[in-house]
Structure formats: C-alpha cells, structure tokens
Scaffold this motif. Structure first.
Motif, PDB file in Angstrom:
ATOM      1  N   CYS A 244     -38.272  28.564 -43.133  1.00 41.21           N
ATOM      2  CA  CYS A 244     -37.727  27.123 -43.750  1.00 41.21           C
ATOM      3  C   CYS A 244     -37.804  26.943 -45.323  1.00 41.21           C
ATOM      4  CB  CYS A 244     -38.753  26.130 -43.309  1.00 41.21           C
ATOM      5  SG  CYS A 244     -38.305  25.762 -41.388  1.00 41.21           S
ATOM      6  N   ARG A 245     -38.748  27.986 -45.834  1.00 41.08           N
ATOM      7  CA  ARG A 245     -38.580  28.002 -47.303  1.00 41.08           C
ATOM      8  C   ARG A 245     -37.518  28.647 -47.926  1.00 41.08           C
ATOM      9  NH1 ARG A 245     -40.039  23.882 -48.291  1.00 41.08           N
ATOM     10  NH2 ARG A 245     -39.702  24.666 -50.524  1.00 41.08           N
ATOM     11  N   ILE A 246     -37.078  29.622 -47.168  1.00 40.77           N
ATOM     12  CA  ILE A 246     -35.939  30.455 -47.482  1.00 40.77           C
ATOM     13  C   ILE A 246     -34.784  29.391 -47.324  1.00 40.77           C
ATOM     14  CG2 ILE A 246     -34.063  32.144 -46.761  1.00 40.77           C
ATOM     15  CD1 ILE A 246     -36.629  33.955 -45.644  1.00 40.77           C
ATOM     16  N   VAL A 247     -34.524  28.718 -46.393  1.00 40.32           N
ATOM     17  CA  VAL A 247     -33.483  27.756 -46.065  1.00 40.32           C
ATOM     18  C   VAL A 247     -33.544  26.639 -47.296  1.00 40.32           C
ATOM     19  CG1 VAL A 247     -32.391  25.746 -44.546  1.00 40.32           C
ATOM     20  CG2 VAL A 247     -33.115  28.090 -43.837  1.00 40.32           C
ATOM     21  N   ALA A 248     -34.569  26.059 -47.487  1.00 42.02           N
ATOM     22  CA  ALA A 248     -34.734  24.997 -48.537  1.00 42.02           C
ATOM     23  C   ALA A 248     -34.453  25.856 -49.943  1.00 42.02           C
ATOM     24  CB  ALA A 248     -36.161  24.536 -48.736  1.00 42.02           C
ATOM     25  N   PHE A 249     -34.771  26.804 -50.469  1.00 42.17           N
ATOM     26  CA  PHE A 249     -34.371  27.478 -51.675  1.00 42.17           C
ATOM     27  C   PHE A 249     -32.738  27.846 -51.654  1.00 42.17           C
ATOM     28  CE2 PHE A 249     -38.890  28.692 -52.122  1.00 42.17           C
ATOM     29  CZ  PHE A 249     -39.228  27.780 -53.267  1.00 42.17           C
ATOM     30  N   MET A 250     -32.197  28.270 -50.523  1.00 46.74           N
ATOM     31  CA  MET A 250     -30.709  28.306 -50.286  1.00 46.74           C
ATOM     32  C   MET A 250     -30.050  27.296 -50.549  1.00 46.74           C
ATOM     33  SD  MET A 250     -30.822  31.113 -47.372  1.00 46.74           S
ATOM     34  CE  MET A 250     -29.222  30.840 -46.605  1.00 46.74           C
ATOM     35  N   LYS A 251     -30.648  26.120 -49.857  1.00 47.43           N
ATOM     36  CA  LYS A 251     -30.064  24.786 -50.067  1.00 47.43           C
ATOM     37  C   LYS A 251     -29.953  24.305 -51.581  1.00 47.43           C
ATOM     38  CE  LYS A 251     -30.499  22.973 -45.357  1.00 47.43           C
ATOM     39  NZ  LYS A 251     -31.053  21.588 -44.797  1.00 47.43           N
ATOM     40  N   MET A 252     -31.120  24.413 -52.278  1.00 44.41           N
ATOM     41  CA  MET A 252     -31.167  24.069 -53.600  1.00 44.41           C
ATOM     42  C   MET A 252     -30.262  24.928 -54.416  1.00 44.41           C
ATOM     43  SD  MET A 252     -34.693  23.890 -56.130  1.00 44.41           S
ATOM     44  CE  MET A 252     -34.897  25.731 -55.780  1.00 44.41           C
ATOM     45  N   ALA A 253     -30.176  26.168 -54.114  1.00 42.52           N
ATOM     46  CA  ALA A 253     -29.145  26.942 -55.128  1.00 42.52           C
ATOM     47  C   ALA A 253     -27.836  26.449 -54.915  1.00 42.52           C
ATOM     48  CB  ALA A 253     -29.350  28.411 -54.572  1.00 42.52           C
ATOM     49  N   ALA A 254     -27.449  26.537 -53.437  1.00 43.63           N
ATOM     50  CA  ALA A 254     -25.923  25.938 -53.129  1.00 43.63           C
ATOM     51  C   ALA A 254     -25.586  24.867 -53.648  1.00 43.63           C
ATOM     52  CB  ALA A 254     -26.056  25.951 -51.508  1.00 43.63           C
ATOM     53  N   GLU A 255     -26.408  23.908 -53.681  1.00 42.19           N
ATOM     54  CA  GLU A 255     -26.127  22.547 -54.525  1.00 42.19           C
ATOM     55  C   GLU A 255     -25.656  22.666 -55.983  1.00 42.19           C
ATOM     56  OE1 GLU A 255     -25.811  19.305 -53.218  1.00 42.19           O
ATOM     57  OE2 GLU A 255     -26.284  20.032 -51.350  1.00 42.19           O
ATOM     58  N   HIS A 256     -26.303  23.505 -56.340  1.00 39.18           N
ATOM     59  CA  HIS A 256     -25.906  23.887 -57.918  1.00 39.18           C
ATOM     60  C   HIS A 256     -24.766  24.763 -57.891  1.00 39.18           C
ATOM     61  CE1 HIS A 256     -29.372  22.025 -59.745  1.00 39.18           C
ATOM     62  NE2 HIS A 256     -30.103  22.513 -58.975  1.00 39.18           N
ATOM     63  N   MET A 257     -24.624  25.547 -57.051  1.00 38.86           N
ATOM     64  CA  MET A 257     -23.214  26.646 -57.254  1.00 38.86           C
ATOM     65  C   MET A 257     -21.951  25.990 -56.622  1.00 38.86           C
ATOM     66  SD  MET A 257     -25.089  29.957 -55.724  1.00 38.86           S
ATOM     67  CE  MET A 257     -23.834  30.812 -55.829  1.00 38.86           C
TER      68      MET A 257
ATOM     69  N   ALA B  83     -20.664  28.982 -51.298  1.00 35.14           N
ATOM     70  CA  ALA B  83     -22.326  29.122 -50.919  1.00 35.14           C
ATOM     71  C   ALA B  83     -22.614  27.858 -50.509  1.00 35.14           C
ATOM     72  CB  ALA B  83     -22.893  29.292 -52.372  1.00 35.14           C
ATOM     73  N   LYS B  84     -22.271  26.694 -50.869  1.00 32.59           N
ATOM     74  CA  LYS B  84     -22.323  25.191 -50.194  1.00 32.59           C
ATOM     75  C   LYS B  84     -21.907  25.169 -48.819  1.00 32.59           C
ATOM     76  CE  LYS B  84     -23.145  20.506 -50.952  1.00 32.59           C
ATOM     77  NZ  LYS B  84     -23.695  20.426 -49.770  1.00 32.59           N
ATOM     78  N   ALA B  85     -20.567  25.560 -48.738  1.00 37.37           N
ATOM     79  CA  ALA B  85     -20.053  25.661 -47.595  1.00 37.37           C
ATOM     80  C   ALA B  85     -20.535  26.555 -46.473  1.00 37.37           C
ATOM     81  CB  ALA B  85     -18.480  25.909 -47.455  1.00 37.37           C
ATOM     82  N   HIS B  86     -21.204  27.621 -46.756  1.00 32.93           N
ATOM     83  CA  HIS B  86     -22.063  28.436 -45.929  1.00 32.93           C
ATOM     84  C   HIS B  86     -23.297  27.902 -45.523  1.00 32.93           C
ATOM     85  CE1 HIS B  86     -23.221  32.072 -44.163  1.00 32.93           C
ATOM     86  NE2 HIS B  86     -24.510  32.024 -44.929  1.00 32.93           N
ATOM     87  N   ILE B  87     -23.886  27.385 -46.345  1.00 32.44           N
ATOM     88  CA  ILE B  87     -25.517  26.699 -46.039  1.00 32.44           C
ATOM     89  C   ILE B  87     -25.254  25.508 -45.154  1.00 32.44           C
ATOM     90  CG2 ILE B  87     -25.684  25.110 -48.227  1.00 32.44           C
ATOM     91  CD1 ILE B  87     -28.314  27.376 -46.613  1.00 32.44           C
TER      92      ILE B  87
ATOM     93  N   MET C 241     -33.758  21.930 -36.406  1.00 26.41           N
ATOM     94  CA  MET C 241     -34.759  22.262 -35.100  1.00 26.41           C
ATOM     95  C   MET C 241     -35.941  23.150 -35.811  1.00 26.41           C
ATOM     96  SD  MET C 241     -35.744  21.484 -32.039  1.00 26.41           S
ATOM     97  CE  MET C 241     -34.113  20.844 -31.573  1.00 26.41           C
ATOM     98  N   MET C 242     -35.720  24.158 -36.387  1.00 30.19           N
ATOM     99  CA  MET C 242     -36.438  25.106 -36.941  1.00 30.19           C
ATOM    100  C   MET C 242     -37.625  24.458 -37.618  1.00 30.19           C
ATOM    101  SD  MET C 242     -35.689  28.813 -38.829  1.00 30.19           S
ATOM    102  CE  MET C 242     -34.801  28.159 -40.327  1.00 30.19           C
ATOM    103  N   LYS C 243     -36.990  23.378 -38.495  1.00 29.82           N
ATOM    104  CA  LYS C 243     -38.145  22.675 -39.486  1.00 29.82           C
ATOM    105  C   LYS C 243     -38.971  21.618 -38.676  1.00 29.82           C
ATOM    106  CE  LYS C 243     -38.374  19.365 -43.006  1.00 29.82           C
ATOM    107  NZ  LYS C 243     -39.446  18.762 -42.680  1.00 29.82           N
ATOM    108  N   ARG C 244     -38.312  21.183 -37.432  1.00 30.07           N
ATOM    109  CA  ARG C 244     -39.362  20.435 -36.597  1.00 30.07           C
ATOM    110  C   ARG C 244     -40.092  21.159 -35.819  1.00 30.07           C
ATOM    111  NH1 ARG C 244     -34.610  17.607 -33.523  1.00 30.07           N
ATOM    112  NH2 ARG C 244     -33.373  17.323 -35.353  1.00 30.07           N
ATOM    113  N   ALA C 245     -39.776  22.489 -35.334  1.00 29.27           N
ATOM    114  CA  ALA C 245     -40.691  23.512 -34.880  1.00 29.27           C
ATOM    115  C   ALA C 245     -41.892  23.785 -35.612  1.00 29.27           C
ATOM    116  CB  ALA C 245     -39.874  24.596 -34.549  1.00 29.27           C
ATOM    117  N   ARG C 246     -41.714  24.107 -37.010  1.00 28.48           N
ATOM    118  CA  ARG C 246     -42.549  24.386 -38.069  1.00 28.48           C
ATOM    119  C   ARG C 246     -43.439  23.340 -38.327  1.00 28.48           C
ATOM    120  NH1 ARG C 246     -41.317  23.385 -43.666  1.00 28.48           N
ATOM    121  NH2 ARG C 246     -42.013  21.440 -43.114  1.00 28.48           N
ATOM    122  N   ASP C 247     -42.938  22.141 -38.446  1.00 33.43           N
ATOM    123  CA  ASP C 247     -43.867  20.748 -38.337  1.00 33.43           C
ATOM    124  C   ASP C 247     -44.762  20.671 -37.358  1.00 33.43           C
ATOM    125  OD1 ASP C 247     -42.545  20.322 -40.922  1.00 33.43           O
ATOM    126  OD2 ASP C 247     -41.185  18.853 -40.130  1.00 33.43           O
ATOM    127  N   HIS C 248     -44.280  20.837 -36.091  1.00 33.73           N
ATOM    128  CA  HIS C 248     -45.295  20.812 -34.914  1.00 33.73           C
ATOM    129  C   HIS C 248     -46.603  21.428 -35.249  1.00 33.73           C
ATOM    130  CE1 HIS C 248     -45.864  19.487 -30.942  1.00 33.73           C
ATOM    131  NE2 HIS C 248     -46.360  20.704 -30.730  1.00 33.73           N
TER     132      HIS C 248
END
Length: 142
Positions: A24-37, A41-45, A52-59
């Motif tokens: 989830c941290r990897i995805v969050a950093f990828m999203k942040m970078a993709a927003e700037h790029m 990169a943005k289309a990929h992310i 669902m992965m975040k919901r599972a982690r939150d559980h």
C-alpha cells in the motif's frame, strides 16, 4: 500460506500485514509520483484498483473498531452452505485468498507476481520519462 497450513496463524498474519502495508505504501508513492508526471505513468497507475488491498490492510489496524457490539466497521456476516456466520479474518487455502468480513483478497503467488510486474512497469515508465526530459547537449541533434 505455508505458515497458515502449518497452524502458524500468527506468523501468517504478521507476514501478510507486513506485505499489505508495504504494498500500500508503494502504491501511494507511485500515485504521488504519477500525479506529478502525468502521461503514461498516470495512465498506468490509474489502470489498477488497489482499494481492496488497502481495505485488507486497514482490517489489521484499529482492531477495537471491529469488535462485536461496536457497530462500527465490524465484519459483515456471510452465508455459506445455508449457514450464516461472521469471518473476522482468515486465509482460504483452496484459492489462496485473505478473507475478512464479507470480502476476500487474492494473496497467491500469482497475485504477487502480477503486482511486482505492475510496479516494474511503472518504474520503466518513470525511467523513460526522465530520459525524455533530459536536455539535449548544445551542438547535438536529437
């Protein structure tokens, strides 16, 4: 899954929580970078739904919210084979899914390989964007 099958449920849950937190941290950093790029990169992310992965982690976190009687975020009952019951969490060995409440997340080696491939492709797109943004040295044609 090997820990779960061996009855080492705590070890299995610790490894799963560590993986989900890291992913989830990897995805969050990828999203942040993709927003700037932007661009590919943005289309990929944006092509992947990681909710669902975040919901599972939150559980795993704020377990007090999931206790019976709280009425807040507690697991929803599910009906299987005519019997209704509540699943706080577990691993289904048959299809290698982490189950929580009425939800399930694939945590199989296939899921892991696909996730790592997704991350690798993002890194390739970052490298391509950086290379394309490099200035052309004076006197050289691109």
């Amino acid at each position: 899954m090997s820990h779960w099958r061996a009855g080492e449920h705590d070890a299995a849950m610790v490894e799963l929580h560590f993986f989900l937190t890291a992913a989830c941290r990897i995805v969050a950093f990828m999203k942040m970078a993709a927003e700037h790029m932007g661009g590919e990169a943005k289309a990929h992310i944006d092509s992947r739904d990681s909710s669902m992965m975040k919901r599972a982690r939150d559980h795993f976190e704020h377990i007090e919210d999931r206790l019976y009687g709280t009425g807040k975020n507690r697991p929803r009952p599910i009906t299987e084979g005519g019997a209704t019951h509540t699943v706080h969490f577990g691993l289904r060995a048959a299809d290698q899914h982490f189950t929580f409440g009425d939800k399930a997340l694939d945590v199989s080696p296939t899921f892991l390989a696909e996730f790592l491939s997704f991350v690798d492709r993002f890194l390739e797109l970052v490298d391509e964007a950086i290379e394309a943004a490099k200035p052309v040295p004076a006197g050289r044609l691109s």
